[in-house]
Design a protein around this motif. Structure first.
Motif, PDB file in Angstrom:
ATOM      1  N   MET A 174      34.042 105.196 102.673  1.00 12.82           N
ATOM      2  CA  MET A 174      33.726 106.223 101.699  1.00 12.82           C
ATOM      3  C   MET A 174      32.224 106.180 101.375  1.00 12.82           C
ATOM      4  N   MET A 175      31.666 107.323 101.081  1.00 13.49           N
ATOM      5  CA  MET A 175      30.237 107.429 100.773  1.00 13.49           C
ATOM      6  C   MET A 175      29.927 106.701  99.458  1.00 13.49           C
ATOM      7  N   PRO A 176      28.811 105.972  99.401  1.00  8.55           N
ATOM      8  CA  PRO A 176      28.437 105.343  98.125  1.00  8.55           C
ATOM      9  C   PRO A 176      28.048 106.413  97.098  1.00  8.55           C
ATOM     10  N   PHE A 177      28.512 106.217  95.874  1.00  6.10           N
ATOM     11  CA  PHE A 177      28.196 107.145  94.800  1.00  6.10           C
ATOM     12  C   PHE A 177      28.321 106.409  93.474  1.00  6.10           C
ATOM     13  N   ARG A 178      27.853 107.052  92.436  1.00  5.56           N
ATOM     14  CA  ARG A 178      28.058 106.554  91.081  1.00  5.56           C
ATOM     15  C   ARG A 178      28.505 107.735  90.230  1.00  5.56           C
ATOM     16  N   VAL A 179      29.160 107.444  89.134  1.00  2.00           N
ATOM     17  CA  VAL A 179      29.605 108.485  88.208  1.00  2.00           C
ATOM     18  C   VAL A 179      28.758 108.378  86.955  1.00  2.00           C
ATOM     19  N   GLU A 180      28.226 109.506  86.509  1.00  2.04           N
ATOM     20  CA  GLU A 180      27.427 109.544  85.286  1.00  2.04           C
ATOM     21  C   GLU A 180      27.914 110.668  84.402  1.00  2.04           C
ATOM     22  N   VAL A 181      28.017 110.376  83.119  1.00  3.75           N
ATOM     23  CA  VAL A 181      28.307 111.401  82.122  1.00  3.75           C
ATOM     24  C   VAL A 181      26.982 111.702  81.440  1.00  3.75           C
ATOM     25  N   ILE A 182      26.578 112.975  81.499  1.00  2.00           N
ATOM     26  CA  ILE A 182      25.273 113.345  80.952  1.00  2.00           C
ATOM     27  C   ILE A 182      25.438 114.200  79.694  1.00  2.00           C
ATOM     28  N   PRO A 183      24.473 114.096  78.780  1.00  2.00           N
ATOM     29  CA  PRO A 183      24.428 115.038  77.667  1.00  2.00           C
ATOM     30  C   PRO A 183      23.805 116.338  78.180  1.00  2.00           C
ATOM     31  N   ASN A 184      23.731 117.350  77.333  1.00  2.00           N
ATOM     32  CA  ASN A 184      23.014 118.567  77.728  1.00  2.00           C
ATOM     33  C   ASN A 184      21.629 118.188  78.228  1.00  2.00           C
ATOM     34  N   ARG A 185      21.221 118.799  79.331  1.00  2.00           N
ATOM     35  CA  ARG A 185      19.866 118.602  79.854  1.00  2.00           C
ATOM     36  C   ARG A 185      19.183 119.958  79.818  1.00  2.00           C
ATOM     37  N   TYR A 186      17.996 119.979  79.234  1.00  2.00           N
ATOM     38  CA  TYR A 186      17.261 121.227  79.042  1.00  2.00           C
ATOM     39  C   TYR A 186      16.214 121.371  80.139  1.00  2.00           C
ATOM     40  N   TYR A 191      20.391 110.448  98.493  1.00  2.00           N
ATOM     41  CA  TYR A 191      20.121 110.809  99.885  1.00  2.00           C
ATOM     42  C   TYR A 191      18.734 110.336 100.276  1.00  2.00           C
ATOM     43  N   LYS A 192      18.660 109.709 101.444  1.00  2.00           N
ATOM     44  CA  LYS A 192      17.389 109.338 102.065  1.00  2.00           C
ATOM     45  C   LYS A 192      17.489 109.733 103.519  1.00  2.00           C
ATOM     46  N   GLY A 193      16.548 110.541 103.972  1.00  2.00           N
ATOM     47  CA  GLY A 193      16.581 110.969 105.362  1.00  2.00           C
ATOM     48  C   GLY A 193      15.778 112.227 105.580  1.00  2.00           C
ATOM     49  N   SER A 194      16.012 112.862 106.706  1.00  2.00           N
ATOM     50  CA  SER A 194      15.262 114.073 107.033  1.00  2.00           C
ATOM     51  C   SER A 194      15.974 115.293 106.472  1.00  2.00           C
ATOM     52  N   MET A 195      15.225 116.344 106.231  1.00  2.00           N
ATOM     53  CA  MET A 195      15.806 117.575 105.717  1.00  2.00           C
ATOM     54  C   MET A 195      16.769 118.200 106.721  1.00  2.00           C
ATOM     55  N   LYS A 196      16.529 117.982 108.003  1.00  2.00           N
ATOM     56  CA  LYS A 196      17.440 118.577 108.992  1.00  2.00           C
ATOM     57  C   LYS A 196      18.842 117.962 108.909  1.00  2.00           C
ATOM     58  N   ASP A 197      18.957 116.764 108.352  1.00  2.00           N
ATOM     59  CA  ASP A 197      20.260 116.108 108.218  1.00  2.00           C
ATOM     60  C   ASP A 197      20.902 116.312 106.838  1.00  2.00           C
ATOM     61  N   PHE A 198      20.177 116.955 105.916  1.00  2.00           N
ATOM     62  CA  PHE A 198      20.665 117.081 104.544  1.00  2.00           C
ATOM     63  C   PHE A 198      21.943 117.917 104.456  1.00  2.00           C
ATOM     64  N   SER A 199      22.020 119.046 105.174  1.00  2.00           N
ATOM     65  CA  SER A 199      23.233 119.881 105.047  1.00  2.00           C
ATOM     66  C   SER A 199      24.468 119.147 105.550  1.00  2.00           C
ATOM     67  N   ALA A 200      24.329 118.313 106.570  1.00  8.47           N
ATOM     68  CA  ALA A 200      25.473 117.540 107.047  1.00  8.47           C
ATOM     69  C   ALA A 200      25.889 116.507 105.993  1.00  8.47           C
ATOM     70  N   GLN A 209      33.714 117.744 102.257  1.00 11.00           N
ATOM     71  CA  GLN A 209      34.780 117.722 103.264  1.00 11.00           C
ATOM     72  C   GLN A 209      35.452 116.353 103.397  1.00 11.00           C
ATOM     73  N   GLU A 210      34.723 115.284 103.100  1.00 14.12           N
ATOM     74  CA  GLU A 210      35.284 113.941 103.257  1.00 14.12           C
ATOM     75  C   GLU A 210      35.469 113.226 101.916  1.00 14.12           C
ATOM     76  N   TRP A 211      34.369 113.101 101.166  1.00 14.79           N
ATOM     77  CA  TRP A 211      34.443 112.315  99.930  1.00 14.79           C
ATOM     78  C   TRP A 211      35.362 112.960  98.889  1.00 14.79           C
ATOM     79  N   LEU A 212      35.109 114.217  98.550  1.00  9.00           N
ATOM     80  CA  LEU A 212      35.850 114.857  97.460  1.00  9.00           C
ATOM     81  C   LEU A 212      37.363 114.857  97.671  1.00  9.00           C
TER      82      LEU A 212
END
Length: 162
Positions: A1-13, A104-113, A120-123
């Motif tokens: 599974m992809m590494p991630f973290r969960v954050e609860v944020i207040p309103n951000r302006y 994300y760390k990498g090239s922009m050409k790989d960002f959409s994937a 498609q996988e994580w969610l």
């Protein structure tokens, strides 16, 4: 599974600029709006940090299956107060909520994937479902789309599955 973290944020302006776009034109429209806003970001008072928000506000009429379905695209900076904004700079509030955050760390050409893997996988395999709030990325203000080694945080609005 992809590494991630969960954050609860207040309103951000956010103070920034927006445009209507669709997935077919998002790259060009994002570049256009960034070219308009970035030279003017220093005109905005009450700035928080040196980062820039790239926001997709899909809204209730957006259809992910239709690449021509329109949504709002914002480029902006976070502020502690929204008052006396310069001409043509608008305010936006990212509402309080829970986000899954992917670095994300990498090239922009790989960002959409990378982004596609989130949906498609994580969610589908996670304990979360999408929530109806803005999606956004946070990047350093010196970010350049043509770099081969970009870094950004991808924030996806989620809620726990029931």
């Amino acid at each position: 599974m992809m590494p991630f973290r969960v954050e609860v944020i207040p309103n951000r302006y956010i103070a920034g600029m927006r445009t209507k776009t669709c997935m077919v034109h998002i790259m060009k429209d994002t570049q256009d709006i960034a070219k308009q806003f970035m030279p003017r970001r220093h005109e905005v008072n009450h700035r928080i940090g040196n980062h820039v928000f790239s926001i997709q506000n899909f809204g209730p009429d957006f259809s992910p299956a239709n690449p021509h379905s329109e949504f709002e695209k914002w480029i902006g900076i976070e502020v502690s107060e929204i008052d006396a904004l310069p001409k043509d700079i608008k305010s936006f509030v990212i509402p309080t909520g829970t986000y899954a955050v992917f670095d994300y760390k990498g090239s922009m050409k790989d960002f959409s994937a990378f982004r596609a893997r989130i949906f498609q996988e994580w969610l589908p395999n996670s304990d979360y479902i999408l929530d109806d709030r803005p999606h956004f990325e946070i990047v350093d203000e010196n970010y350049r789309k043509d770099l081969n080694n970009t870094e950004e945080s991808v924030w996806i609005p989620v809620q726990k599955k029931i």
